[in-house]
Design a protein around this motif. Structure first.
Motif, PDB file in Angstrom:
ATOM      1  N   TRP A 118       0.863  -1.176   0.000  1.00  0.00           N
ATOM      2  CA  TRP A 118       0.000   0.000   0.000  1.00  0.00           C
ATOM      3  C   TRP A 118       0.900   1.227   0.000  1.00  0.00           C
ATOM      4  CZ3 TRP A 118      -0.617   3.571   4.139  1.00  0.00           C
ATOM      5  CH2 TRP A 118       0.064   3.235   5.311  1.00  0.00           C
ATOM      6  N   VAL A 119       0.380   2.329  -0.473  1.00  0.00           N
ATOM      7  CA  VAL A 119       1.156   3.571  -0.579  1.00  0.00           C
ATOM      8  C   VAL A 119       0.737   4.482   0.566  1.00  0.00           C
ATOM      9  CG1 VAL A 119       1.743   5.519  -2.050  1.00  0.00           C
ATOM     10  CG2 VAL A 119       1.295   3.278  -3.065  1.00  0.00           C
ATOM     11  N   ASP A 120       1.701   4.856   1.412  1.00  0.00           N
ATOM     12  CA  ASP A 120       1.386   5.689   2.577  1.00  0.00           C
ATOM     13  C   ASP A 120       1.310   7.165   2.205  1.00  0.00           C
ATOM     14  OD1 ASP A 120       4.025   6.645   2.484  1.00  0.00           O
ATOM     15  OD2 ASP A 120       4.643   5.626   4.312  1.00  0.00           O
ATOM     16  N   GLU A 121       1.084   8.010   3.215  1.00  0.00           N
ATOM     17  CA  GLU A 121       0.881   9.442   2.978  1.00  0.00           C
ATOM     18  C   GLU A 121       2.107  10.137   2.406  1.00  0.00           C
ATOM     19  OE1 GLU A 121       2.106   8.921   7.287  1.00  0.00           O
ATOM     20  OE2 GLU A 121       0.608   7.986   6.022  1.00  0.00           O
ATOM     21  N   GLU A 122       3.293   9.508   2.519  1.00  0.00           N
ATOM     22  CA  GLU A 122       4.518  10.069   1.952  1.00  0.00           C
ATOM     23  C   GLU A 122       4.864   9.417   0.616  1.00  0.00           C
ATOM     24  OE1 GLU A 122       7.273   9.456   5.134  1.00  0.00           O
ATOM     25  OE2 GLU A 122       6.389  11.036   6.358  1.00  0.00           O
ATOM     26  N   ASN A 123       3.898   8.673   0.061  1.00  0.00           N
ATOM     27  CA  ASN A 123       4.058   7.943  -1.205  1.00  0.00           C
ATOM     28  C   ASN A 123       5.118   6.855  -1.138  1.00  0.00           C
ATOM     29  OD1 ASN A 123       1.978   9.120  -2.699  1.00  0.00           O
ATOM     30  ND2 ASN A 123       3.250  10.894  -3.154  1.00  0.00           N
ATOM     31  N   ASP A 124       5.356   6.330   0.063  1.00  0.00           N
ATOM     32  CA  ASP A 124       6.281   5.214   0.224  1.00  0.00           C
ATOM     33  C   ASP A 124       5.498   3.904   0.167  1.00  0.00           C
ATOM     34  OD1 ASP A 124       8.531   6.850   0.607  1.00  0.00           O
ATOM     35  OD2 ASP A 124       8.120   7.029   2.755  1.00  0.00           O
ATOM     36  N   PRO A 125       6.028   2.892  -0.540  1.00  0.00           N
ATOM     37  CA  PRO A 125       5.351   1.595  -0.551  1.00  0.00           C
ATOM     38  C   PRO A 125       5.613   0.844   0.759  1.00  0.00           C
ATOM     39  CG  PRO A 125       7.337   1.522  -1.887  1.00  0.00           C
ATOM     40  CD  PRO A 125       7.192   2.933  -1.410  1.00  0.00           C
ATOM     41  N   CYS A 126       4.545   0.293   1.334  1.00  0.00           N
ATOM     42  CA  CYS A 126       4.632  -0.463   2.585  1.00  0.00           C
ATOM     43  C   CYS A 126       4.012  -1.838   2.355  1.00  0.00           C
ATOM     44  CB  CYS A 126       3.879   0.254   3.704  1.00  0.00           C
ATOM     45  SG  CYS A 126       4.444   1.941   4.006  1.00  0.00           S
ATOM     46  N   THR A 127       4.773  -2.876   2.592  1.00  0.00           N
ATOM     47  CA  THR A 127       4.318  -4.239   2.344  1.00  0.00           C
ATOM     48  C   THR A 127       3.232  -4.643   3.333  1.00  0.00           C
ATOM     49  OG1 THR A 127       6.508  -4.802   1.517  1.00  0.00           O
ATOM     50  CG2 THR A 127       5.098  -6.633   2.114  1.00  0.00           C
ATOM     51  N   ILE A 128       2.233  -5.362   2.823  1.00  0.00           N
ATOM     52  CA  ILE A 128       1.188  -5.946   3.659  1.00  0.00           C
ATOM     53  C   ILE A 128       1.376  -7.458   3.619  1.00  0.00           C
ATOM     54  CG2 ILE A 128      -1.282  -6.272   4.024  1.00  0.00           C
ATOM     55  CD1 ILE A 128      -1.757  -3.676   2.494  1.00  0.00           C
ATOM     56  N   GLN A 129       1.774  -8.035   4.776  1.00  0.00           N
ATOM     57  CA  GLN A 129       1.988  -9.477   4.864  1.00  0.00           C
ATOM     58  C   GLN A 129       1.302 -10.095   6.068  1.00  0.00           C
ATOM     59  OE1 GLN A 129       6.349  -9.420   4.832  1.00  0.00           O
ATOM     60  NE2 GLN A 129       6.299 -10.243   2.769  1.00  0.00           N
ATOM     61  N   SER A 130       0.475  -9.317   6.768  1.00  0.00           N
ATOM     62  CA  SER A 130      -0.178  -9.841   7.969  1.00  0.00           C
ATOM     63  C   SER A 130      -1.395  -8.990   8.298  1.00  0.00           C
ATOM     64  CB  SER A 130       0.796  -9.808   9.151  1.00  0.00           C
ATOM     65  OG  SER A 130       1.074  -8.463   9.514  1.00  0.00           O
ATOM     66  N   ASP A 131      -2.221  -9.498   9.221  1.00  0.00           N
ATOM     67  CA  ASP A 131      -3.366  -8.728   9.693  1.00  0.00           C
ATOM     68  C   ASP A 131      -2.910  -7.436  10.362  1.00  0.00           C
ATOM     69  OD1 ASP A 131      -5.635 -10.274   8.917  1.00  0.00           O
ATOM     70  OD2 ASP A 131      -5.217 -11.699  10.526  1.00  0.00           O
ATOM     71  N   ILE A 132      -1.797  -7.480  11.085  1.00  0.00           N
ATOM     72  CA  ILE A 132      -1.292  -6.288  11.786  1.00  0.00           C
ATOM     73  C   ILE A 132      -0.937  -5.200  10.782  1.00  0.00           C
ATOM     74  CG2 ILE A 132       0.612  -5.391  13.180  1.00  0.00           C
ATOM     75  CD1 ILE A 132       0.588  -8.113  14.665  1.00  0.00           C
ATOM     76  N   GLU A 133      -0.242  -5.558   9.708  1.00  0.00           N
ATOM     77  CA  GLU A 133       0.143  -4.566   8.695  1.00  0.00           C
ATOM     78  C   GLU A 133      -1.075  -4.041   7.941  1.00  0.00           C
ATOM     79  OE1 GLU A 133       4.677  -6.164   7.913  1.00  0.00           O
ATOM     80  OE2 GLU A 133       3.060  -6.946   6.666  1.00  0.00           O
ATOM     81  N   LEU A 134      -2.051  -4.911   7.672  1.00  0.00           N
ATOM     82  CA  LEU A 134      -3.281  -4.472   7.020  1.00  0.00           C
ATOM     83  C   LEU A 134      -4.054  -3.530   7.939  1.00  0.00           C
ATOM     84  CD1 LEU A 134      -5.420  -4.462   4.820  1.00  0.00           C
ATOM     85  CD2 LEU A 134      -6.284  -6.623   5.784  1.00  0.00           C
ATOM     86  N   ASP A 135      -4.156  -3.877   9.220  1.00  0.00           N
ATOM     87  CA  ASP A 135      -4.846  -3.012  10.184  1.00  0.00           C
ATOM     88  C   ASP A 135      -4.194  -1.639  10.261  1.00  0.00           C
ATOM     89  OD1 ASP A 135      -6.603  -5.077  10.722  1.00  0.00           O
ATOM     90  OD2 ASP A 135      -5.650  -5.644  12.620  1.00  0.00           O
ATOM     91  N   GLU A 136      -2.877  -1.588  10.191  1.00  0.00           N
ATOM     92  CA  GLU A 136      -2.169  -0.306  10.232  1.00  0.00           C
ATOM     93  C   GLU A 136      -2.468   0.515   8.974  1.00  0.00           C
ATOM     94  OE1 GLU A 136       0.517   2.711  11.686  1.00  0.00           O
ATOM     95  OE2 GLU A 136      -0.847   1.254  12.553  1.00  0.00           O
ATOM     96  N   ALA A 137      -2.513  -0.131   7.819  1.00  0.00           N
ATOM     97  CA  ALA A 137      -2.840   0.566   6.574  1.00  0.00           C
ATOM     98  C   ALA A 137      -4.246   1.160   6.660  1.00  0.00           C
ATOM     99  CB  ALA A 137      -2.731  -0.381   5.385  1.00  0.00           C
ATOM    100  N   ILE A 138      -5.194   0.382   7.182  1.00  0.00           N
ATOM    101  CA  ILE A 138      -6.576   0.851   7.313  1.00  0.00           C
ATOM    102  C   ILE A 138      -6.665   1.959   8.359  1.00  0.00           C
ATOM    103  CG2 ILE A 138      -8.896   0.178   8.052  1.00  0.00           C
ATOM    104  CD1 ILE A 138      -8.347  -2.539   6.642  1.00  0.00           C
ATOM    105  N   ARG A 139      -5.936   1.814   9.459  1.00  0.00           N
ATOM    106  CA  ARG A 139      -5.947   2.843  10.508  1.00  0.00           C
ATOM    107  C   ARG A 139      -5.447   4.180   9.955  1.00  0.00           C
ATOM    108  NH1 ARG A 139      -2.895   5.598  13.909  1.00  0.00           N
ATOM    109  NH2 ARG A 139      -0.944   4.715  13.163  1.00  0.00           N
ATOM    110  N   LEU A 140      -4.340   4.158   9.218  1.00  0.00           N
ATOM    111  CA  LEU A 140      -3.798   5.395   8.648  1.00  0.00           C
ATOM    112  C   LEU A 140      -4.705   5.955   7.558  1.00  0.00           C
ATOM    113  CD1 LEU A 140      -0.004   4.553   8.649  1.00  0.00           C
ATOM    114  CD2 LEU A 140      -1.210   6.184  10.109  1.00  0.00           C
TER     115      LEU A 140
END
Length: 101
Positions: free
Chosen positions: A66-88
């Motif tokens: 997923w692409v964060d607010e700074e346009n950096d790619p962040c890998t999603i490999q777990s529920d924790i990382e997906l939850d963080e993407a959704i939270r942000l």
């Protein structure tokens, strides 16, 4: 670059339902596809959704970023990382969650 709308209303793979839907823009193989996921979707549910949308075979290995607010790619490999993407996504009040395959 063509744009396809995947599922107008999708709850596949979501948690208990009843949550808000999130617009997801998927960039894969030169195409952009739009789908909607429930905010309580699990990592496994999102993987199933991506396999269906991108037409991956069941045994094909792929990486979601997923692409964060700074346009950096962040890998999603777990529920924790997906939850963080959704939270942000929610904290920043973004119009969509952008995922690259």
């Amino acid at each position: 670059m063509p744009i396809q709308i995947a599922n107008e209303s999708n709850n596949s793979g979501g948690g208990g339902g009843g949550g808000n839907e999130i617009k997801v823009k998927i960039a894969y193989n030169g195409e952009v596809m739009i789908t909607y996921i429930d905010e309580s979707i699990t990592y496994d549910g999102l993987c199933r959704e991506m396999r269906e949308i991108c037409r991956f075979s069941p045994d094909q290995v792929f990486t979601m970023k997923w692409v964060d607010e700074e346009n950096d790619p962040c890998t999603i490999q777990s529920d924790i990382e997906l939850d963080e993407a959704i939270r942000l996504y929610e904290v920043n009040r973004d119009s969509e969650l952008v995922i690259h395959e």
